[in-house]
Design a protein around this motif. Structure first.
Motif, PDB file in Angstrom:
ATOM      1  N   ARG A 131       0.823  -1.218   0.000  1.00 32.22           N
ATOM      2  CA  ARG A 131       0.000   0.000   0.000  1.00 32.22           C
ATOM      3  C   ARG A 131       0.853   1.263   0.000  1.00 32.22           C
ATOM      4  NH1 ARG A 131      -3.894  -2.575   4.443  1.00 32.22           N
ATOM      5  NH2 ARG A 131      -5.298  -3.678   3.022  1.00 32.22           N
ATOM      6  N   LEU A 132       1.902   1.279   0.811  1.00 35.11           N
ATOM      7  CA  LEU A 132       2.800   2.445   0.830  1.00 35.11           C
ATOM      8  C   LEU A 132       3.501   2.630  -0.515  1.00 35.11           C
ATOM      9  CD1 LEU A 132       4.398   2.155   4.387  1.00 35.11           C
ATOM     10  CD2 LEU A 132       2.860   3.948   3.545  1.00 35.11           C
ATOM     11  N   ALA A 133       3.923   1.529  -1.117  1.00 38.18           N
ATOM     12  CA  ALA A 133       4.562   1.605  -2.435  1.00 38.18           C
ATOM     13  C   ALA A 133       3.579   2.118  -3.486  1.00 38.18           C
ATOM     14  CB  ALA A 133       5.113   0.245  -2.838  1.00 38.18           C
ATOM     15  N   THR A 134       2.326   1.733  -3.379  1.00 35.76           N
ATOM     16  CA  THR A 134       1.312   2.194  -4.318  1.00 35.76           C
ATOM     17  C   THR A 134       1.072   3.692  -4.171  1.00 35.76           C
ATOM     18  OG1 THR A 134       0.247   0.030  -4.257  1.00 35.76           O
ATOM     19  CG2 THR A 134      -1.064   1.857  -5.084  1.00 35.76           C
ATOM     20  N   VAL A 135       0.960   4.168  -2.948  1.00 36.67           N
ATOM     21  CA  VAL A 135       0.757   5.606  -2.710  1.00 36.67           C
ATOM     22  C   VAL A 135       1.977   6.394  -3.179  1.00 36.67           C
ATOM     23  CG1 VAL A 135       0.475   7.365  -0.923  1.00 36.67           C
ATOM     24  CG2 VAL A 135      -0.887   5.282  -0.849  1.00 36.67           C
TER      25      VAL A 135
END
Length: 68
Positions: A39-43
């Protein structure tokens, strides 16, 4: 990808690890990663690419099958 059984696994949206659509959860379950890292990588990718990752996320949300 082949695994211990020799047969490939199917990539599906996660039904248990979803916040919006289950795409990040599905990626995390498929590769055995922590869902919060995905999720952090996506954001971060969405911010750094000016929204291209958001379009890829939406495409995956529409194209990847859900778990039965």
């Amino acid at each position: 990808m082949t695994f211990e059984s020799g047969s490939p696994r199917e990539f599906t949206l996660s039904s248990s690890q979803k916040m919006i659509g289950g795409v990040c959860g599905g990626i995390a379950e498929y590769f055995g990663w922590d869902v919060n890292v995905v999720r952090l990588a996506t954001v971060a990718g969405a911010i750094l690419t000016g929204g291209t990752v958001v379009l890829i996320y939406l495409a995956a949300l529409m194209l990847v099958p859900r778990r039965p």
